[in-house]
Scaffold this active site. Structure first.
Site, PDB file in Angstrom:
ATOM      1  N   ARG A 121      82.514  -2.297  33.721  1.00 31.57           N
ATOM      2  CA  ARG A 121      82.183  -2.780  32.365  1.00 31.57           C
ATOM      3  C   ARG A 121      80.680  -3.028  32.188  1.00 31.57           C
ATOM      4  O   ARG A 121      80.249  -3.806  31.344  1.00 31.57           O
ATOM      5  CB  ARG A 121      82.967  -4.041  32.003  1.00 31.57           C
ATOM      6  CG  ARG A 121      84.456  -3.800  32.009  1.00 31.57           C
ATOM      7  CD  ARG A 121      85.205  -4.816  31.159  1.00 31.57           C
ATOM      8  NE  ARG A 121      86.599  -4.453  31.124  1.00 31.57           N
ATOM      9  CZ  ARG A 121      87.467  -4.795  32.075  1.00 31.57           C
ATOM     10  NH1 ARG A 121      87.074  -5.536  33.086  1.00 31.57           N
ATOM     11  NH2 ARG A 121      88.713  -4.419  31.980  1.00 31.57           N
ATOM     12  N   LYS A 143      70.326   4.760  24.070  1.00 26.71           N
ATOM     13  CA  LYS A 143      71.448   5.641  23.719  1.00 26.71           C
ATOM     14  C   LYS A 143      71.885   6.388  24.972  1.00 26.71           C
ATOM     15  O   LYS A 143      71.060   6.990  25.662  1.00 26.71           O
ATOM     16  CB  LYS A 143      71.033   6.652  22.661  1.00 26.71           C
ATOM     17  CG  LYS A 143      71.046   6.096  21.255  1.00 26.71           C
ATOM     18  CD  LYS A 143      70.891   7.213  20.244  1.00 26.71           C
ATOM     19  CE  LYS A 143      70.874   6.661  18.835  1.00 26.71           C
ATOM     20  NZ  LYS A 143      70.592   7.717  17.847  1.00 26.71           N
ATOM     21  N   GLU A 185      59.363  16.614  19.609  1.00 26.99           N
ATOM     22  CA  GLU A 185      59.731  15.205  19.338  1.00 26.99           C
ATOM     23  C   GLU A 185      58.483  14.359  19.115  1.00 26.99           C
ATOM     24  O   GLU A 185      58.485  13.433  18.298  1.00 26.99           O
ATOM     25  CB  GLU A 185      60.545  14.610  20.497  1.00 26.99           C
ATOM     26  CG  GLU A 185      61.929  15.224  20.683  1.00 26.99           C
ATOM     27  CD  GLU A 185      62.948  14.846  19.607  1.00 26.99           C
ATOM     28  OE1 GLU A 185      62.672  14.012  18.732  1.00 26.99           O
ATOM     29  OE2 GLU A 185      64.044  15.442  19.642  1.00 26.99           O
ATOM     30  N   LYS A 221      58.593   4.477  19.037  1.00 24.10           N
ATOM     31  CA  LYS A 221      60.050   4.472  19.187  1.00 24.10           C
ATOM     32  C   LYS A 221      60.544   3.063  19.498  1.00 24.10           C
ATOM     33  O   LYS A 221      61.563   2.618  18.962  1.00 24.10           O
ATOM     34  CB  LYS A 221      60.495   5.453  20.278  1.00 24.10           C
ATOM     35  CG  LYS A 221      61.989   5.346  20.501  1.00 24.10           C
ATOM     36  CD  LYS A 221      62.725   6.591  20.758  1.00 24.10           C
ATOM     37  CE  LYS A 221      64.230   6.281  20.730  1.00 24.10           C
ATOM     38  NZ  LYS A 221      65.047   7.288  21.301  1.00 24.10           N
ATOM     39  N   GLU A 231      71.256   1.301  15.231  1.00 28.98           N
ATOM     40  CA  GLU A 231      71.198   2.384  14.238  1.00 28.98           C
ATOM     41  C   GLU A 231      72.035   2.102  12.984  1.00 28.98           C
ATOM     42  O   GLU A 231      72.880   2.903  12.589  1.00 28.98           O
ATOM     43  CB  GLU A 231      71.626   3.713  14.886  1.00 28.98           C
ATOM     44  CG  GLU A 231      71.112   4.903  14.061  1.00 28.98           C
ATOM     45  CD  GLU A 231      71.294   6.238  14.764  1.00 28.98           C
ATOM     46  OE1 GLU A 231      70.289   6.896  14.975  1.00 28.98           O
ATOM     47  OE2 GLU A 231      72.431   6.584  15.122  1.00 28.98           O
ATOM     48  N   ARG A 235      66.610   3.116  12.254  1.00 28.28           N
ATOM     49  CA  ARG A 235      66.615   4.002  13.420  1.00 28.28           C
ATOM     50  C   ARG A 235      67.017   5.430  13.047  1.00 28.28           C
ATOM     51  O   ARG A 235      66.673   6.377  13.756  1.00 28.28           O
ATOM     52  CB  ARG A 235      67.530   3.429  14.520  1.00 28.28           C
ATOM     53  CG  ARG A 235      67.444   4.212  15.818  1.00 28.28           C
ATOM     54  CD  ARG A 235      68.050   3.472  16.997  1.00 28.28           C
ATOM     55  NE  ARG A 235      67.975   4.291  18.195  1.00 28.28           N
ATOM     56  CZ  ARG A 235      68.252   3.867  19.417  1.00 28.28           C
ATOM     57  NH1 ARG A 235      68.632   2.609  19.607  1.00 28.28           N
ATOM     58  NH2 ARG A 235      68.161   4.675  20.446  1.00 28.28           N
ATOM     59  N   ASN A 239      65.928  10.679  13.325  1.00 30.20           N
ATOM     60  CA  ASN A 239      66.689  11.923  13.186  1.00 30.20           C
ATOM     61  C   ASN A 239      65.923  12.980  12.376  1.00 30.20           C
ATOM     62  O   ASN A 239      66.454  14.051  12.091  1.00 30.20           O
ATOM     63  CB  ASN A 239      68.018  11.577  12.491  1.00 30.20           C
ATOM     64  CG  ASN A 239      69.115  12.549  12.825  1.00 30.20           C
ATOM     65  OD1 ASN A 239      69.150  13.082  13.932  1.00 30.20           O
ATOM     66  ND2 ASN A 239      69.993  12.801  11.870  1.00 30.20           N
ATOM     67  N   HIS A 242      66.380  16.719  12.681  1.00 35.25           N
ATOM     68  CA  HIS A 242      67.536  16.926  13.558  1.00 35.25           C
ATOM     69  C   HIS A 242      68.802  17.391  12.836  1.00 35.25           C
ATOM     70  O   HIS A 242      69.687  17.948  13.473  1.00 35.25           O
ATOM     71  CB  HIS A 242      67.849  15.652  14.355  1.00 35.25           C
ATOM     72  CG  HIS A 242      66.896  15.424  15.496  1.00 35.25           C
ATOM     73  ND1 HIS A 242      65.541  15.269  15.306  1.00 35.25           N
ATOM     74  CD2 HIS A 242      67.089  15.331  16.834  1.00 35.25           C
ATOM     75  CE1 HIS A 242      64.947  15.089  16.477  1.00 35.25           C
ATOM     76  NE2 HIS A 242      65.867  15.115  17.424  1.00 35.25           N
ATOM     77  N   HIS A 246      70.129  20.301  14.778  1.00 31.13           N
ATOM     78  CA  HIS A 246      71.415  20.350  15.494  1.00 31.13           C
ATOM     79  C   HIS A 246      72.249  21.538  15.039  1.00 31.13           C
ATOM     80  O   HIS A 246      72.915  22.193  15.846  1.00 31.13           O
ATOM     81  CB  HIS A 246      72.194  19.051  15.291  1.00 31.13           C
ATOM     82  CG  HIS A 246      71.661  17.903  16.097  1.00 31.13           C
ATOM     83  ND1 HIS A 246      71.708  16.593  15.668  1.00 31.13           N
ATOM     84  CD2 HIS A 246      71.040  17.871  17.296  1.00 31.13           C
ATOM     85  CE1 HIS A 246      71.156  15.806  16.574  1.00 31.13           C
ATOM     86  NE2 HIS A 246      70.743  16.559  17.577  1.00 31.13           N
ATOM     87  N   HIS A 258      66.365  22.718  22.105  1.00 34.23           N
ATOM     88  CA  HIS A 258      66.328  21.574  21.197  1.00 34.23           C
ATOM     89  C   HIS A 258      64.977  21.460  20.475  1.00 34.23           C
ATOM     90  O   HIS A 258      64.925  21.253  19.263  1.00 34.23           O
ATOM     91  CB  HIS A 258      66.621  20.305  22.004  1.00 34.23           C
ATOM     92  CG  HIS A 258      66.672  19.064  21.170  1.00 34.23           C
ATOM     93  ND1 HIS A 258      67.690  18.800  20.284  1.00 34.23           N
ATOM     94  CD2 HIS A 258      65.803  18.021  21.074  1.00 34.23           C
ATOM     95  CE1 HIS A 258      67.461  17.635  19.691  1.00 34.23           C
ATOM     96  NE2 HIS A 258      66.315  17.147  20.145  1.00 34.23           N
TER      97      HIS A 258
END
Ligand code: GLY
Length: 351
Positions: A121, A143, A185, A221, A231, A235, A239, A242, A246, A258
């Site tokens: 956990r 993330k 990025e 960031k 998010e 946040r 993106n 993206h 994506h 990417h």
């Protein structure tokens, strides 16, 4: 330049940035973890290049590293590899007071972070990113996750690391395409928040300022993540480029990397912003020139009509709405939450 960036999330942590820090990783770890056994997860490429240096540094500081490897590449970012990491931790009887190090790029960081988030956990983990992309983006902000056959990063958790160590010198070992992922990025970050960083990078000859670029991207960031760790709003700005990016990756069966996909997505959403009356042609030219000066593409690799259905499965979609990130000026972007069809109409004009 050696610098320390503090991230004030629920559990605060430090990010060390500088050349040669891999050799000091053990010493830096003693500030947050008592010496003892430490799991080190890495991929088959990074193991050859950087694991021996990390192990020596850990042992010199009194840690006993226990390494675990998996085959390099996005194809490894699966529930099966994740399960193997959990099994490795269990077989070696790591406990809640132990720590796991992720040594590698985004795949390693996301997989290892997700294993750390869920093993017993939750145990602590340290990010030692070895790609530019992982330094400026994925190793910061907590993330973690894995891909499913239906799409990338569809399973995961927010789990902040206890420490991040960015040895900027290791970027010298990166293949050109892998470095380009990070450049896209970094330019995205500049367009979001920092006209000075954009000016530094726009001609493409910024390698002498590598540490400054990495440090500035991390600070930006970290600020965004501190303001919105989970998010709920701000946040989502990260993106930028993206949504189409994506879709481009997916529709090319991941043949387009990417960074190239994000560059195309950023250029296209800016063209769409101009066509929809939200930005000037000058801004679009400015962003396209900066991308091209950094050897990144700006034209879509396939008709927009092919990409638009793919944005419907964007995991950032909430119900029937999609949030687009739209540049208004360098350093100033906005979130536009639109019904899916309106978002598709908006983007169609950026073809
Ligand atoms: N890579 C985007 C984020 O961390 O939110």
């Amino acid at each position: 330049m050696n610098g320390i960036i503090e991230v004030k999330t629920g559990k605060p942590y430090s990010i060390h940035v500088g050349s040669g820090l891999l050799a000091r990783a053990g010493e830096l770890m003693t500030a947050v973890h008592a010496p003892g056994r430490v799991a080190v997860v890495t991929d088959s490429n990074v193991a050859k290049l950087h694991l021996p240096a990390l192990e020596s540094s850990l042992m010199a500081a009194g840690f006993a590293p226990v390494p675990h490897g998996f085959p390099a590449g996005e194809a490894s970012k699966t529930l099966a590899t994740y399960g193997n990491i959990l099994q490795f931790l269990a077989e070696n009887r790591f406990t809640r007071t132990d720590v796991v190090i992720a040594l590698g790029g985004g795949v390693t960081g996301d997989l290892t972070g997700f294993a750390a988030a869920t093993y017993l956990r939750g145990i602590r983990f340290v990010q030692i990113p070895t790609t530019l992309l992982a330094m400026v983006d994925s190793s910061v902000g907590g993330k973690t996750g894995v891909d499913l056959p239906s799409g990338k990063n569809l399973v995961g958790a927010f789990h902040q690391p206890s420490l991040v160590i960015c040895d900027t010198a290791v970027t010298a070992t990166l293949p050109k395409e892998v470095f380009a992922d990070g450049v896209a990025e970094a330019l995205k970050t500049a367009v979001l928040r920092d006209a000075k960083l954009f000016a530094l990078m726009e001609q493409g000859a910024w390698n002498p300022h590598l540490d400054e670029v990495i440090g500035t991207c991390i600070r930006i960031k970290a600020d965004v993540v501190e303001a919105d760790e989970f998010e709920q709003g701000e946040r989502k700005l990260l993106n930028l480029g993206h949504t189409l990016g994506h879709a481009i990756e997916k529709c090319s069966d991941y043949a387009i990397c990417h960074g190239h996909a994000v560059a195309m997505g950023l250029a296209a959403v800016t063209r769409a912003a101009v066509a929809n009356g939200l930005a000037t042609q000058e801004l679009s030219d400015h962003i396209s020139n900066a991308l091209q000066n950094n050897n990144l593409p700006v034209l879509l690799p396939m008709p927009m009509e092919k990409l638009l259905p793919a944005i419907a499965s964007d995991k950032k979609r909430a119900g029937s709405k999609l949030t687009l990130v739209v540049p208004l000026a360098i350093g100033n972007c906005t979130l536009l939450e639109l019904p899916l069809q309106e978002a598709q109409e908006f983007l169609r004009k950026g073809a």
